[in-house]
Design a protein around this motif. Structure first.
Motif, PDB file in Angstrom:
ATOM      1  N   ARG A  18      96.193 -75.611  94.428  1.00  0.00           N
ATOM      2  CA  ARG A  18      95.461 -75.035  93.303  1.00  0.00           C
ATOM      3  C   ARG A  18      95.417 -76.085  92.207  1.00  0.00           C
ATOM      4  O   ARG A  18      96.440 -76.672  91.857  1.00  0.00           O
ATOM      5  N   LEU A  55      92.986 -77.456  88.503  1.00  0.00           N
ATOM      6  CA  LEU A  55      92.013 -77.115  87.481  1.00  0.00           C
ATOM      7  C   LEU A  55      90.701 -77.819  87.781  1.00  0.00           C
ATOM      8  O   LEU A  55      90.664 -79.043  87.942  1.00  0.00           O
ATOM      9  N   ALA A  73      90.624 -72.449  87.564  1.00  0.00           N
ATOM     10  CA  ALA A  73      91.559 -72.792  88.641  1.00  0.00           C
ATOM     11  C   ALA A  73      90.840 -72.675  89.974  1.00  0.00           C
ATOM     12  O   ALA A  73      90.237 -71.647  90.283  1.00  0.00           O
TER      13      ALA A  73
END
Length: 91
Positions: free
Chosen positions: A51, A53, A59
């Protein structure tokens, strides 16, 4: 791990490999899967997904090189052979 969990992990990673997904989309899609959290947690723990940004500040979930390798090695047993994955030169 049970065969059911292994199969669900493969399903999750293959689905994300088709295109990066927003984290909220991943959680919504896998919330109804049983068992949901062990699949997500196990895929993370094994380093199959990450995960991060995205450029828009959202996200995003992406498949790692480890996840792609797992799909290549074990995917054919589950019908994922020769699937184009995002980031592939073919896809």
């Amino acid at each position: 791990m049970s065969d059911t969990i292994e199969s669900l992990i493969l399903d999750l990673v293959a689905w994300i490999a088709k295109e990066p997904r927003e984290y909220t989309e991943v959680m919504e899609a896998w919330r109804t899967s049983c068992p949901h959290l062990p699949v997500w947690e196990e895929a993370n723990a094994r380093g199959f997904v990450t995960r991060e940004l995205g450029a828009s500040g959202v996200a995003m979930v992406r498949v790692t090189d480890t996840g792609r390798s797992m799909l290549t090695k074990t995917g054919s047993a589950f019908g994922y052979e020769n699937q184009p994955f995002s980031g592939d030169s073919n896809g």
